[in-house]
Each structure stands twice: as C-alpha cells, then as structure tokens.
Design a protein around this motif. Structure first.
Motif, PDB file in Angstrom:
ATOM      1  N   UNK A  39      14.747   7.140   6.133  1.00 28.75           N
ATOM      2  CA  UNK A  39      13.710   6.230   5.684  1.00 28.75           C
ATOM      3  C   UNK A  39      12.334   6.634   6.181  1.00 28.75           C
ATOM      4  N   UNK A  40      11.341   6.192   5.449  1.00 28.86           N
ATOM      5  CA  UNK A  40       9.942   6.410   5.812  1.00 28.86           C
ATOM      6  C   UNK A  40       9.466   5.211   6.613  1.00 28.86           C
ATOM      7  N   UNK A  41       8.914   5.472   7.796  1.00 29.35           N
ATOM      8  CA  UNK A  41       8.429   4.414   8.678  1.00 29.35           C
ATOM      9  C   UNK A  41       6.938   4.616   8.930  1.00 29.35           C
ATOM     10  N   UNK A  42       6.161   3.591   8.605  1.00 30.85           N
ATOM     11  CA  UNK A  42       4.713   3.667   8.763  1.00 30.85           C
ATOM     12  C   UNK A  42       4.247   2.552   9.700  1.00 30.85           C
ATOM     13  N   UNK A  43       3.421   2.922  10.648  1.00 38.41           N
ATOM     14  CA  UNK A  43       2.816   1.959  11.577  1.00 38.41           C
ATOM     15  C   UNK A  43       1.711   1.207  10.844  1.00 38.41           C
ATOM     16  N   UNK A  44       1.962  -0.058  10.552  1.00 36.48           N
ATOM     17  CA  UNK A  44       1.024  -0.941   9.866  1.00 36.48           C
ATOM     18  C   UNK A  44       0.607  -0.362   8.517  1.00 36.48           C
ATOM     19  N   UNK A  45      -0.667  -0.032   8.342  1.00 33.82           N
ATOM     20  CA  UNK A  45      -1.194   0.439   7.061  1.00 33.82           C
ATOM     21  C   UNK A  45      -1.049   1.955   6.925  1.00 33.82           C
ATOM     22  N   UNK A  59       0.829  -1.209   0.000  1.00 39.22           N
ATOM     23  CA  UNK A  59       0.000   0.000   0.000  1.00 39.22           C
ATOM     24  C   UNK A  59       0.862   1.257   0.000  1.00 39.22           C
ATOM     25  N   UNK A  60       1.923   1.242   0.788  1.00 44.81           N
ATOM     26  CA  UNK A  60       2.849   2.389   0.804  1.00 44.81           C
ATOM     27  C   UNK A  60       3.470   2.555  -0.581  1.00 44.81           C
ATOM     28  N   UNK A  61       3.894   1.435  -1.187  1.00 41.24           N
ATOM     29  CA  UNK A  61       4.490   1.476  -2.525  1.00 41.24           C
ATOM     30  C   UNK A  61       3.531   2.089  -3.536  1.00 41.24           C
ATOM     31  N   UNK A  62       2.268   1.729  -3.462  1.00 40.48           N
ATOM     32  CA  UNK A  62       1.262   2.271  -4.386  1.00 40.48           C
ATOM     33  C   UNK A  62       1.080   3.782  -4.187  1.00 40.48           C
ATOM     34  N   UNK A  63       1.068   4.231  -2.936  1.00 37.14           N
ATOM     35  CA  UNK A  63       0.966   5.672  -2.669  1.00 37.14           C
ATOM     36  C   UNK A  63       2.173   6.427  -3.232  1.00 37.14           C
TER      37      UNK A  63
END
Length: 151
Positions: free
Chosen positions: A118-124, A20-24
């Motif tokens: 780096x970009x760090x995202x909590x779960x979704x 999902x992150x890749x798609x964004x």
C-alpha cells in the motif's frame, strides 16, 4: 483491436488528504491511457467493480491506527474480495508514531491479499510527497515488486 484499460478509485476522505491522493492517482492513470472513474465511499451505490481492470481503494487511518467504519461498510457492500486491488491512504505519525501510521492501509492490503504494498502518505501529498505517489503508481502499472514507499 486495442482494449481500453479501466480503473476505478474508491476513496474515503474527511480532511481532503486522501481525496488529493486519489486525484493524483487519477491524473497519472489518465496520462497512462486509462479510463478512470471516481467513487467517494458513502455517496451512492457501490459501482460494479467487476468491470474494471484495476481497483484503487483509498482511506485515512482513524483513532490510533484503526480503519474507519465507512471503509469497513464499503468492504461489506462490495461483498467479495477482488484480486486487482491497490490500496492507498493518508495518516499522521503524530498520533501513535510509526507503529500505527496508516494502519488502515496495512489492514486493507492484508484483507484484500494485495500483491502490491500500500501507499502511505503523511497527511497531504503536496510537495515532495507527490513524487512518492508517482513512483507508487508507476510501480503498480508495471506490476513490479514494491516496498512500502515513505518520505
């Protein structure tokens, strides 16, 4: 003549969060005029990364802060350390707290000697975290300085 900017997003995702992150990131890059290719790590031969202006590597963090074996295999298959790498990933603070959160992202940033955090995202990345992704990619495209961006 104007040169088309090319980017590739190479990512590893089991649950779909990193995908999902890749798609964004892809959507944002395309809106900014980039031609974007996607490569899901572990599915087919590693593309020739030397043909891209920007490389985005995405991973989740595994087993108490570890980098997944597939990501390590990918790095070996690439065979060199490109200079134009930007790392992103998903993690979960409930498994080890802040000390281990997105440890794979930190390791890859260090491994590739990235000049951008780096970009760090909590779960979704859904909801308010979509703004974090947008802010990070805008910074990457501006080549500015970065601080780890977290909610």
């Amino acid at each position: 003549m104007l040169k088309l900017m090319k980017a590739i997003i190479c990512y590893l995702s089991y649950s779909g969060n990193t995908e999902e992150i890749a798609e964004l990131i892809k959507d944002h890059l395309e809106t900014s005029g980039y031609v974007v290719d996607m490569y899901m790590i572990g599915f087919g031969a590693v593309p020739d990364l030397s043909t891209y202006d920007k490389l985005f590597f995405g991973t989740f963090t595994w087993d108490r802060g570890s980098t997944p074996d597939e990501m390590k295999d990918f790095a070996r298959e690439v065979g060199y350390k490109p200079e134009n790498v930007y790392v992103f990933g998903s993690g979960d603070t409930q498994f080890g707290g802040d000390d281990l959160f997105c440890g794979a992202v930190d390791r890859l940033v260090k491994f590739y000697n990235c000049n951008y955090d780096g970009l760090k995202i909590e779960q979704s990345p859904r909801g308010s975290q979509e703004k974090i992704v947008s802010k990070w990619i805008e910074g990457v495209l501006e080549n500015g300085e970065s601080k780890n961006i977290r909610p």
